[in-house]
Design a protein around this motif. Structure first.
Motif, PDB file in Angstrom:
ATOM      1  N   SER A 203      -4.292  -6.564 -21.876  1.00  0.00           N
ATOM      2  CA  SER A 203      -4.451  -6.146 -23.365  1.00  0.00           C
ATOM      3  C   SER A 203      -3.416  -6.327 -24.394  1.00  0.00           C
ATOM      4  N   MET A 204      -3.551  -7.106 -25.096  1.00  0.00           N
ATOM      5  CA  MET A 204      -2.385  -7.448 -26.052  1.00  0.00           C
ATOM      6  C   MET A 204      -2.082  -6.344 -27.101  1.00  0.00           C
ATOM      7  N   GLU A 205      -3.347  -5.720 -27.379  1.00  0.00           N
ATOM      8  CA  GLU A 205      -3.485  -4.695 -28.276  1.00  0.00           C
ATOM      9  C   GLU A 205      -2.729  -3.372 -27.535  1.00  0.00           C
ATOM     10  N   ASP A 206      -2.982  -3.220 -26.671  1.00  0.00           N
ATOM     11  CA  ASP A 206      -2.310  -2.169 -25.687  1.00  0.00           C
ATOM     12  C   ASP A 206      -0.919  -2.326 -25.605  1.00  0.00           C
ATOM     13  N   MET A 207      -0.432  -3.659 -25.234  1.00  0.00           N
ATOM     14  CA  MET A 207       0.971  -3.786 -25.426  1.00  0.00           C
ATOM     15  C   MET A 207       1.647  -3.508 -26.571  1.00  0.00           C
ATOM     16  N   ALA A 208       0.881  -4.054 -27.776  1.00  0.00           N
ATOM     17  CA  ALA A 208       1.678  -4.114 -29.133  1.00  0.00           C
ATOM     18  C   ALA A 208       1.843  -2.539 -29.438  1.00  0.00           C
ATOM     19  N   ARG A 209       0.819  -1.346 -28.803  1.00  0.00           N
ATOM     20  CA  ARG A 209       0.723  -0.187 -29.082  1.00  0.00           C
ATOM     21  C   ARG A 209       1.955   0.637 -28.441  1.00  0.00           C
ATOM     22  N   TYR A 210       2.057   0.377 -27.029  1.00  0.00           N
ATOM     23  CA  TYR A 210       2.915   1.199 -26.166  1.00  0.00           C
ATOM     24  C   TYR A 210       4.064   0.709 -25.762  1.00  0.00           C
ATOM     25  N   ALA A 211       4.223  -0.624 -25.829  1.00  0.00           N
ATOM     26  CA  ALA A 211       5.348  -1.186 -24.862  1.00  0.00           C
ATOM     27  C   ALA A 211       6.725  -1.190 -26.051  1.00  0.00           C
ATOM     28  N   GLU A 239      -0.565 -19.017 -26.412  1.00  0.00           N
ATOM     29  CA  GLU A 239      -1.822 -19.629 -26.074  1.00  0.00           C
ATOM     30  C   GLU A 239      -1.769 -20.789 -25.168  1.00  0.00           C
ATOM     31  N   LYS A 240      -0.715 -21.515 -25.039  1.00  0.00           N
ATOM     32  CA  LYS A 240      -0.615 -22.586 -24.097  1.00  0.00           C
ATOM     33  C   LYS A 240      -0.400 -22.179 -22.879  1.00  0.00           C
ATOM     34  N   ILE A 241      -0.023 -20.832 -22.641  1.00  0.00           N
ATOM     35  CA  ILE A 241       0.168 -20.414 -21.256  1.00  0.00           C
ATOM     36  C   ILE A 241      -0.906 -19.372 -20.959  1.00  0.00           C
ATOM     37  N   GLY A 242      -2.029 -19.604 -21.718  1.00  0.00           N
ATOM     38  CA  GLY A 242      -3.152 -18.622 -21.255  1.00  0.00           C
ATOM     39  C   GLY A 242      -3.153 -17.068 -22.046  1.00  0.00           C
ATOM     40  N   LEU A 243      -2.262 -16.876 -22.907  1.00  0.00           N
ATOM     41  CA  LEU A 243      -2.147 -15.988 -23.429  1.00  0.00           C
ATOM     42  C   LEU A 243      -2.720 -15.771 -24.981  1.00  0.00           C
ATOM     43  N   ALA A 244      -2.605 -14.767 -25.852  1.00  0.00           N
ATOM     44  CA  ALA A 244      -2.688 -14.591 -27.085  1.00  0.00           C
ATOM     45  C   ALA A 244      -1.721 -13.598 -27.663  1.00  0.00           C
ATOM     46  N   ALA A 245      -1.771 -13.510 -29.092  1.00  0.00           N
ATOM     47  CA  ALA A 245      -1.291 -12.075 -29.585  1.00  0.00           C
ATOM     48  C   ALA A 245      -2.501 -11.155 -30.049  1.00  0.00           C
ATOM     49  N   PRO A 246      -2.140  -9.953 -30.320  1.00  0.00           N
ATOM     50  CA  PRO A 246      -3.204  -9.026 -30.754  1.00  0.00           C
ATOM     51  C   PRO A 246      -4.226  -9.527 -31.610  1.00  0.00           C
ATOM     52  N   GLN A 247      -5.569  -9.483 -31.649  1.00  0.00           N
ATOM     53  CA  GLN A 247      -6.303  -9.923 -32.966  1.00  0.00           C
ATOM     54  C   GLN A 247      -5.654  -9.831 -34.282  1.00  0.00           C
ATOM     55  N   ILE A 248      -5.067  -8.578 -34.415  1.00  0.00           N
ATOM     56  CA  ILE A 248      -4.754  -8.507 -36.009  1.00  0.00           C
ATOM     57  C   ILE A 248      -3.791  -9.438 -36.341  1.00  0.00           C
ATOM     58  N   THR A 249      -2.994  -9.781 -35.217  1.00  0.00           N
ATOM     59  CA  THR A 249      -1.681 -10.557 -35.580  1.00  0.00           C
ATOM     60  C   THR A 249      -2.351 -11.995 -36.519  1.00  0.00           C
ATOM     61  N   TYR A 250      -3.626 -12.438 -35.823  1.00  0.00           N
ATOM     62  CA  TYR A 250      -4.449 -13.566 -36.374  1.00  0.00           C
ATOM     63  C   TYR A 250      -4.870 -13.426 -37.669  1.00  0.00           C
ATOM     64  N   VAL A 251      -5.251 -12.021 -38.022  1.00  0.00           N
ATOM     65  CA  VAL A 251      -5.741 -11.686 -39.312  1.00  0.00           C
ATOM     66  C   VAL A 251      -4.457 -11.766 -40.229  1.00  0.00           C
ATOM     67  N   VAL A 269      -3.134  -2.482 -35.699  1.00  0.00           N
ATOM     68  CA  VAL A 269      -4.189  -1.954 -36.979  1.00  0.00           C
ATOM     69  C   VAL A 269      -3.704  -1.342 -37.786  1.00  0.00           C
ATOM     70  N   GLU A 270      -2.772  -0.591 -37.405  1.00  0.00           N
ATOM     71  CA  GLU A 270      -2.267   0.543 -38.201  1.00  0.00           C
ATOM     72  C   GLU A 270      -1.206   0.107 -39.054  1.00  0.00           C
ATOM     73  N   GLU A 271      -0.360  -0.933 -38.533  1.00  0.00           N
ATOM     74  CA  GLU A 271       0.864  -1.372 -39.414  1.00  0.00           C
ATOM     75  C   GLU A 271       0.117  -2.181 -40.521  1.00  0.00           C
ATOM     76  N   ALA A 272      -1.086  -3.127 -40.015  1.00  0.00           N
ATOM     77  CA  ALA A 272      -1.771  -4.235 -41.101  1.00  0.00           C
ATOM     78  C   ALA A 272      -2.327  -3.349 -42.130  1.00  0.00           C
ATOM     79  N   ARG A 273      -3.102  -2.194 -41.590  1.00  0.00           N
ATOM     80  CA  ARG A 273      -3.798  -1.508 -42.700  1.00  0.00           C
ATOM     81  C   ARG A 273      -2.689  -0.965 -43.656  1.00  0.00           C
TER      82      ARG A 273
END
Ligand code: ADP
Ligand code: MG
Length: 282
Positions: A203-211, A239-251, A269-273
């Motif tokens: 979960s990239m969301e979890d990684m962005a939040r905790y790591a 994406e080329k290595i089968g991963l992605a950024a958190p959804q909010i990064t795309y938004v 999401v909090e930062e983006a908000r």
């Protein structure tokens, strides 16, 4: 620093027809008290890597230092290393086996040869840390929910009083509530006990939040080692290595492409908000 890895290579089945390079010349250091996220596509070497850090797997070549000591050095106490660097395997509930929850959590510290009182004290403390009260002590681990079983397994590792806690996809297969509870408990251990944490997650969301920092693996090699927001800047490469950024990064990137003046390195999401509100109010 807590852990230093140099030129770590691991080949499964070396010299057989099934020879498989699982790690190639991997190096990094982890400081005491860091919360490190480890990501990579399936088969990239994450599980192999973490099993080296507590001495469970032996490197084909390379060095690992724990608190400055070479774990492959002559006379190094690798049994103690296993209790200092606690490893929670993927689907750890498959390793529950005692008749009740309390006995299961006591198993590890009892094996360390500690006196009964200390074993029980540690088990109580560990169960409290994962949010399981006394009403669970006499229950069979097999009657618990998926999230509860997993917390018992994590408590079993915490009862060894590790300095470093490594978790291999601890939230896999849990519902959102069970997931958040476990991650919040891990986050507490990090914040309040200053435990060094290495978390493998999809979960990239979890990684962005905790790591604090992300290590990214691809086919046995370390490809990024940086702050999460710096790693997620490379979302196209991820994406080329089968991963992605958190959804909010795309938004955020879409908004920017549409002319909204907002930083493009936002990952939660909090930062983006906050950034979007700032634009609206300006
Ligand atoms: P990840 O945890 O990132 O999915 P693994 O460390 O499990 O990756 O696997 C890395 C590579 O090593 C994969 O190609 C996998 O097939 C191989 N591998 C893993 N465990 C073994 C094993 N016990 N024997 C042989 N090959 C293995
Ligand atoms: Mg794995």
């Amino acid at each position: 620093m807590a852990i230093k890895v140099e030129h770590l290579t691991h080949i499964y089945g070396q010299g057989t027809a099934f020879e498989q390079y699982a790690l190639k010349d991997v190096g990094f250091t982890i400081e005491d008290g860091q919360f490190v996220g480890l990501i990579g596509h399936t088969g990239s070497g994450k599980s192999t890597l973490i099993q080296h850090l507590n001495g469970l797997l032996r490197a084909t070549s390379g060095h690992i230092y724990y608190n400055g000591e070479d774990i492959y050095g002559e006379g190094y106490d690798r049994k103690t290393l296993r209790s200092k660097v606690g490893l929670v395997f993927q689907y750890p509930e498959h390793q529950l086996f005692e008749v009740d929850v309390f006995a299961d959590v006591c198993f590890g510290p009892r094996n360390l040869g500690l006196p009964k009182e200390e074993v029980e004290e540690r088990a109580r403390a560990a169960l409290a840390q994962v949010g399981l009260d006394e009403s669970f002590y006499k229950q069979s681990p097999f009657e618990l929910s998926g999230g509860q079983k997993r917390r018992v397994a994590i408590a079993g590792v915490l009862a060894m009083a590790p300095e470093v806690l490594i978790l291999d996809e601890p939230t896999a297969g849990l519902d959102p509530k069970g997931r958040d509870e476990i991650l919040d408990e891990i986050s507490m251990l990090h914040k309040e006990k200053h435990m060094t944490i290495i978390l493998v997650s999809h979960s990239m969301e979890d990684m962005a939040r905790y790591a604090d920092r992300l290590l990214v693996m691809d086919r046995g090699e370390k490809v990024y080692d940086d702050l999460p927001k710096n790693v997620f800047r490379h979302y196209k490469e991820l994406e080329k290595i089968g991963l992605a950024a958190p959804q909010i990064t795309y938004v955020v990137h879409e908004l920017k492409e549409h002319g909204v003046d907002i930083p493009d390195d936002l990952t939660t999401v909090e930062e983006a908000r906050d950034a979007i509100l700032k634009v609206i109010r300006s």
